[in-house]
Write an enzyme that holds these catalytic residues in place. Structure first.
Site, short mmCIF file in Angstrom:
data_model
loop_
_atom_site.label_atom_id
_atom_site.label_comp_id
_atom_site.label_asym_id
_atom_site.label_seq_id
_atom_site.Cartn_x
_atom_site.Cartn_y
_atom_site.Cartn_z
N GLU A 193 1.13 -1.24 -0.08
CA GLU A 193 0.04 -0.05 -0.08
C GLU A 193 0.69 1.34 -0.28
O GLU A 193 0.39 2.11 1.07
CB GLU A 193 -0.94 -0.16 1.14
N GLU A 299 -4.56 -8.30 -1.26
CA GLU A 299 -5.41 -7.96 0.09
C GLU A 299 -7.08 -7.32 -0.85
O GLU A 299 -6.50 -6.57 -1.07
CB GLU A 299 -4.85 -6.79 0.49
#
Ligand code: BMA
Length: 378
Positions: A193, A299
């Site tokens: 991320e 994810e």
């Protein structure tokens, strides 16, 4: 005479085709050219699987679920479907500070045993690392002061500390071994991320060049200094607006095996989620095919799955038609210390459990039984 010659020509043609296939496969190596043979096989098989279906993954699947912890053989996915996921996510946060358990309470000793069990039954292991901020000593979510990434780089004031942390990661990874002493391949997913601002390695907390350098340094150190050769490297962003944003912090083809992104549904608008996930998956697949990488949804989740048919009506619609290797749902933490509930796959009796069984039965979805049949390490 004619037909004899024809036979010779077809034989030669056949040999050439076989030869070029084998040499192509041999020259298609992961970023670590000295990767173990099981790791190379996993690399090729992940590519193959991307054209076959989507392996379903779940973070911390064997360690705990909603309402239970550390029960041998148990898994919320298995309670609902009778099958385990095909991919299992684990997390090393706090290994760097010698804690006995990770930041979510999973003891590292138990984690190693789960990883051996997964490998023995032919599942896939992926590992993330929410490492503390080396500059402040606080958590991964402590971005201040900017400069933490620069500090961890060679020449930075925390580079020695960061190398010491990597030594511990290396020792853990090199202790993962199968029955014959062979190293267990792992898809390692550091600095995930990295386009968001919430981690010290992300967004505005460093320059794109600095995080690229840290990614490359990490990989080079583990591979060349510590001789860790059982890793495939996953690069992954959070949700992203376009291809430029996706690639802004990409460390380069030589450092990457898997490309992915994380996406969560927030709010009840399924269509919005489907549209965004679908568009991002297409961008990801294009990037992966241009660069010869393995695309994956690293994810995803819809917190507490408050929609009875989310699996078939939203997630499946977003995934269908895409050729990614796997999709990893985040963890079923259950009730957390502050009272908040956190889970992303159904447990037995949860409102979306029946729909999850339908989703499980979709021919493109691959869970452990099908994955075991694919012999991913052979
Ligand atoms: C977050 C949440 C946290 C957890 C962290 C790292 O998304 O699940 O509860 O500590 O991931 O695993």
């Amino acid at each position: 005479m004619r037909s004899h010659r024809k036979k010779i020509w077809s034989f030669l043609f056949f040999i050439t085709v076989i030869f070029s296939f084998t040499t192509a496969a041999q020259s298609d190596l992961p970023s670590d050219k000295q990767a173990t043979k099981e790791t190379i096989r996993l690399y090729h098989n992940l590519k193959r699987m991307a054209n076959k279906g989507i392996m379903f993954g779940h973070q911390d699947d064997l360690a705990y679920g909603v309402g239970w912890k550390y029960e041998d053989g148990r898994s919320d996915i298995k309670d609902v479907t009778g099958d385990y996921p095909a991919v299992y996510g684990w997390e090393l946060g706090r290994l760097e500070i010698d804690a006995a358990a990770n930041l979510d309470g999973v003891p590292f000793g138990k984690m190693k045993q789960y990883i051996r069990d997964i490998y023995n039954r032919g599942g896939v292991v992926t590992i993330s690392w929410h490492l503390n901020n080396p500059l402040t000593g606080k958590s991964a979510w402590d971005p201040a002061p900017a400069g933490s990434v620069a500090a961890a780089l060679p020449g930075g004031e925390k580079n020695e500390l960061y190398k010491n942390w990597l030594d511990k990661i290396a020792a853990f990874l090199q202790d993962l071994r199968g029955k014959n002493g062979e190293l267990i391949p792992v898809i390692f997913r550091p600095f995930h991320e990295l386009n968001g601002n919430w981690f010290w390695w992300g967004g505005k907390n460093c320059s794109p060049e600095e995080i690229k350098q840290l990614y490359r340094f990490t990989e080079t150190y583990l591979r060349d200094e510590k001789a860790v050769h059982n890793l495939l490297y996953a690069f992954n962003t959070d949700r992203f607006a376009n291809r430029d944003e996706y690639l802004e912090r990409y460390p380069g083809d030589a450092y990457t095996d898997v490309v992915g992104f994380d996406i969560y549904q927030r709010g009840t608008d399924n269509e919005k989620f489907i549209t965004e996930a679908d568009k991002s998956l297409t961008t990801l697949e294009n990037i992966a095919s241009e660069r010869n990488k393995i695309p994956a949804l690293t994810e995803f989740g819809y917190g507490t799955v408050p929609d009875n048919t989310w699996w078939t009506n939203a997630l499946y619609k977003a995934l269908n038609g895409h050729h990614i290797s796997y999709a990893l749902a985040w963890r079923n933490a259950g009730q957390k210390a502050g009272g908040e509930m956190e889970f992303y796959v159904p447990y037995k009796g949860q409102r979306s459990a029946e729909d999850f069984i339908k989703f499980y039965k979709e021919p493109i979805m691959i869970f452990q039984k099908k994955a075991s049949g694919e012999k991913l390490y052979q």
